[in-house]
Design an enzyme around this catalytic site. Structure first.
Site, PDB file in Angstrom:
ATOM      1  N   TYR A  33     -23.157 -12.775 -22.005  1.00  0.00           N
ATOM      2  CA  TYR A  33     -23.107 -13.659 -23.164  1.00  0.00           C
ATOM      3  C   TYR A  33     -22.546 -12.934 -24.380  1.00  0.00           C
ATOM      4  O   TYR A  33     -22.239 -13.562 -25.389  1.00  0.00           O
ATOM      5  CB  TYR A  33     -24.513 -14.203 -23.446  1.00  0.00           C
ATOM      6  CG  TYR A  33     -25.094 -14.891 -22.234  1.00  0.00           C
ATOM      7  CD1 TYR A  33     -24.738 -16.202 -21.917  1.00  0.00           C
ATOM      8  CD2 TYR A  33     -25.959 -14.229 -21.363  1.00  0.00           C
ATOM      9  CE1 TYR A  33     -25.228 -16.830 -20.783  1.00  0.00           C
ATOM     10  CE2 TYR A  33     -26.462 -14.838 -20.227  1.00  0.00           C
ATOM     11  CZ  TYR A  33     -26.091 -16.134 -19.942  1.00  0.00           C
ATOM     12  OH  TYR A  33     -26.577 -16.746 -18.811  1.00  0.00           O
ATOM     13  N   ARG A  35     -39.545 -18.614  -7.211  1.00  0.00           N
ATOM     14  CA  ARG A  35     -38.375 -18.420  -6.351  1.00  0.00           C
ATOM     15  C   ARG A  35     -38.444 -17.129  -5.543  1.00  0.00           C
ATOM     16  O   ARG A  35     -37.422 -16.657  -5.040  1.00  0.00           O
ATOM     17  CB  ARG A  35     -37.107 -18.457  -7.217  1.00  0.00           C
ATOM     18  CG  ARG A  35     -36.883 -19.824  -7.844  1.00  0.00           C
ATOM     19  CD  ARG A  35     -35.725 -19.854  -8.814  1.00  0.00           C
ATOM     20  NE  ARG A  35     -35.534 -21.208  -9.315  1.00  0.00           N
ATOM     21  CZ  ARG A  35     -34.940 -21.511 -10.461  1.00  0.00           C
ATOM     22  NH1 ARG A  35     -34.480 -20.543 -11.238  1.00  0.00           N
ATOM     23  NH2 ARG A  35     -34.807 -22.762 -10.839  1.00  0.00           N
ATOM     24  N   LYS A  40     -29.693 -10.615  -5.890  1.00  0.00           N
ATOM     25  CA  LYS A  40     -30.296 -11.343  -7.011  1.00  0.00           C
ATOM     26  C   LYS A  40     -31.809 -11.225  -6.904  1.00  0.00           C
ATOM     27  O   LYS A  40     -32.420 -11.720  -5.952  1.00  0.00           O
ATOM     28  CB  LYS A  40     -29.866 -12.805  -6.977  1.00  0.00           C
ATOM     29  CG  LYS A  40     -30.407 -13.629  -8.142  1.00  0.00           C
ATOM     30  CD  LYS A  40     -29.874 -15.052  -8.083  1.00  0.00           C
ATOM     31  CE  LYS A  40     -30.396 -15.894  -9.215  1.00  0.00           C
ATOM     32  NZ  LYS A  40     -29.869 -17.284  -9.160  1.00  0.00           N
ATOM     33  N   CYS A  87     -33.676 -23.949  -5.850  1.00  0.00           N
ATOM     34  CA  CYS A  87     -32.263 -23.724  -5.539  1.00  0.00           C
ATOM     35  C   CYS A  87     -31.844 -24.314  -4.202  1.00  0.00           C
ATOM     36  O   CYS A  87     -30.724 -24.064  -3.741  1.00  0.00           O
ATOM     37  CB  CYS A  87     -31.955 -22.226  -5.560  1.00  0.00           C
ATOM     38  SG  CYS A  87     -32.290 -21.453  -7.162  1.00  0.00           S
ATOM     39  N   GLU A 142     -28.369  -6.940   2.260  1.00  0.00           N
ATOM     40  CA  GLU A 142     -27.813  -8.190   1.737  1.00  0.00           C
ATOM     41  C   GLU A 142     -26.303  -8.063   1.535  1.00  0.00           C
ATOM     42  O   GLU A 142     -25.540  -8.967   1.873  1.00  0.00           O
ATOM     43  CB  GLU A 142     -28.485  -8.548   0.402  1.00  0.00           C
ATOM     44  CG  GLU A 142     -29.893  -9.092   0.519  1.00  0.00           C
ATOM     45  CD  GLU A 142     -29.914 -10.571   0.902  1.00  0.00           C
ATOM     46  OE1 GLU A 142     -28.844 -11.172   1.097  1.00  0.00           O
ATOM     47  OE2 GLU A 142     -31.021 -11.135   1.009  1.00  0.00           O
ATOM     48  N   CYS A 187     -25.001 -23.536  -7.057  1.00  0.00           N
ATOM     49  CA  CYS A 187     -26.446 -23.528  -6.827  1.00  0.00           C
ATOM     50  C   CYS A 187     -26.950 -24.939  -7.071  1.00  0.00           C
ATOM     51  O   CYS A 187     -26.237 -25.772  -7.642  1.00  0.00           O
ATOM     52  CB  CYS A 187     -27.132 -22.525  -7.765  1.00  0.00           C
ATOM     53  SG  CYS A 187     -28.841 -22.138  -7.290  1.00  0.00           S
ATOM     54  N   ARG A 195     -33.202 -20.396 -18.033  1.00  0.00           N
ATOM     55  CA  ARG A 195     -33.863 -21.587 -17.499  1.00  0.00           C
ATOM     56  C   ARG A 195     -34.090 -22.618 -18.589  1.00  0.00           C
ATOM     57  O   ARG A 195     -34.062 -23.828 -18.328  1.00  0.00           O
ATOM     58  CB  ARG A 195     -35.160 -21.190 -16.797  1.00  0.00           C
ATOM     59  CG  ARG A 195     -34.882 -20.395 -15.521  1.00  0.00           C
ATOM     60  CD  ARG A 195     -36.127 -19.869 -14.847  1.00  0.00           C
ATOM     61  NE  ARG A 195     -35.754 -19.083 -13.669  1.00  0.00           N
ATOM     62  CZ  ARG A 195     -36.614 -18.411 -12.911  1.00  0.00           C
ATOM     63  NH1 ARG A 195     -37.909 -18.425 -13.209  1.00  0.00           N
ATOM     64  NH2 ARG A 195     -36.183 -17.718 -11.870  1.00  0.00           N
ATOM     65  N   LYS A 198     -27.644  -8.936  -9.946  1.00  0.00           N
ATOM     66  CA  LYS A 198     -28.274  -9.687 -11.032  1.00  0.00           C
ATOM     67  C   LYS A 198     -29.782  -9.499 -10.946  1.00  0.00           C
ATOM     68  O   LYS A 198     -30.336  -9.698  -9.867  1.00  0.00           O
ATOM     69  CB  LYS A 198     -27.918 -11.168 -10.906  1.00  0.00           C
ATOM     70  CG  LYS A 198     -28.530 -12.066 -11.965  1.00  0.00           C
ATOM     71  CD  LYS A 198     -28.153 -13.520 -11.750  1.00  0.00           C
ATOM     72  CE  LYS A 198     -28.784 -14.398 -12.813  1.00  0.00           C
ATOM     73  NZ  LYS A 198     -28.476 -15.834 -12.622  1.00  0.00           N
ATOM     74  N   CYS A 220     -30.253 -25.536  -8.431  1.00  0.00           N
ATOM     75  CA  CYS A 220     -31.429 -25.575  -9.311  1.00  0.00           C
ATOM     76  C   CYS A 220     -31.225 -26.460 -10.536  1.00  0.00           C
ATOM     77  O   CYS A 220     -32.177 -27.079 -11.022  1.00  0.00           O
ATOM     78  CB  CYS A 220     -31.842 -24.167  -9.719  1.00  0.00           C
ATOM     79  SG  CYS A 220     -30.596 -23.257 -10.653  1.00  0.00           S
TER      80      CYS A 220
END
Length: 324
Positions: A313, A217, A195, A130, A233, A120, A205, A248, A122
């Site tokens: 995470y 976005r 997404k 992006c 998609e 990406c 971010r 996501k 961004c």
């Protein structure tokens, strides 16, 4: 009172019975751990909005790799913070860019670790969007060439898989084409297929220093109200050559994970994003929930919905729990 012949509680009365008939399982090998890499040496900065997650310099990657592999977490996904940004995000495909350095370091120090790269712009654009800005809008087709060059540079550096997250139309085909043309036809694409324009990206971010400097976005990320669009998609990405389809965020989109699982036979990934992680951490810090149990229940729900792969995470924490 007359009871039915079948009493479900018979198979819940102790852990031996519950584990015997458990329908859904998580293994550490299904988890992908995100890493934020920045220039410099001996840097390990905790991200305030993501307790337990750090920005690290390239020289710290070997330690992270060793820890992940020791826990059975065999895959990481890389996000880079470049030294400089520009309007076109040219640092994303620089030969000596931060991600290119990180890939080489990891493949040199931990060749058995699967290195996935986020593709990406961004993090590399000075405006935080992006893609390329033309006439105050993100220009889809002008962005494709840069994304393809970025994916190719990652493959050349040694990445095992690329993961475009930009949500530009046609980027999977563009990336597949340039990889194949340059003899990287064995490199798979894990597409951020579905997404959504979500409120749950805030801590990321901050971590990656990639908040848009103007606007938002929503012109390229999906409307949270739409589910049928997710199937469109996904169909496009399958036709363009994606190997893995990602949803996501994850927690608020379990229905989307389930719909993709029903409709497609490709592996499905779910990204348990920064805001979803931070909510659990914050509630646990206040004593409102049990962090470990909430983590495990959340990740299990993603598997139950149909995710084969979970980017989270919590990957290392969950792997530790699974070892008990």
């Amino acid at each position: 009172m007359v009871f039915p012949d079948y009493r479900p509680r018979r198979l819940r009365k102790n852990e031996a019975f519950r584990s015997l008939i458990r329908e859904t399982h998580i293994s550490a090998s299904q988890l992908v751990y995100p890493l934020f890499v920045l220039p410099g040496k001996n840097i390990r900065e905790e991200i305030p909005s993501m307790p337990g997650v750090f920005r690290i310099s390239v020289d710290q990657l070997a330690g992270e790799a060793k820890e992940c592999l020791s826990l059975g977490v065999n895959s990481v996904i890389l996000f880079g913070l470049p030294e400089q940004k520009d309007a076109m995000g040219s640092g994303a495909h620089a030969k000596s860019g931060i991600i290119q350095q990180a890939i080489k370091e990891l493949k040199n120090k931990a060749p058995q670790l699967m290195v996935i790269t986020d593709v990406c712009l961004c993090e590399y654009t000075d405006h935080g969007h992006c893609g390329c800005i033309i006439g105050n809008e993100v220009d889809n087709d002008a962005t494709l060439e840069i994304l393809a060059k970025t994916a190719l540079s990652h493959a050349q550096a040694g990445a095992d898989m690329v993961a475009p997250s930009d949500m530009m139309d046609g980027r999977v085909a563009e990336i597949r084409g340039i990889l194949d043309e340059n003899n990287f036809d064995s490199i798979p694409i894990m597409s951020y297929t579905v997404k959504y324009a979500s409120a749950f990206y805030g801590p990321f971010r901050d971590a990656a220093d990639c908040a848009p400097q103007f606007g938002d976005r929503r012109s390229y990320q999906m409307d949270p109200a739409n589910s049928r669009e997710a199937l469109r998609e996904a169909t496009l990405d399958v036709d363009e050559g994606a190997d893995i389809l990602m949803v996501k965020p994850a927690m608020a989109y379990l229905d989307i994970i389930a719909r993709l699982r029903e409709e497609f036979d490709l592996p499905i990934a779910a990204y348990h994003v920064s805001g979803e992680y931070a909510m659990i951490k914050a509630a646990a810090a206040n004593g409102w929930i049990d962090e470990e149990k909430a983590m495990a229940e959340t990740l299990l729900s993603l598997r139950r919905a149909g995710a084969d792969i979970i980017v989270t995470y919590f990957a290392k924490d969950m792997a530790r729990l699974l070892r008990r």
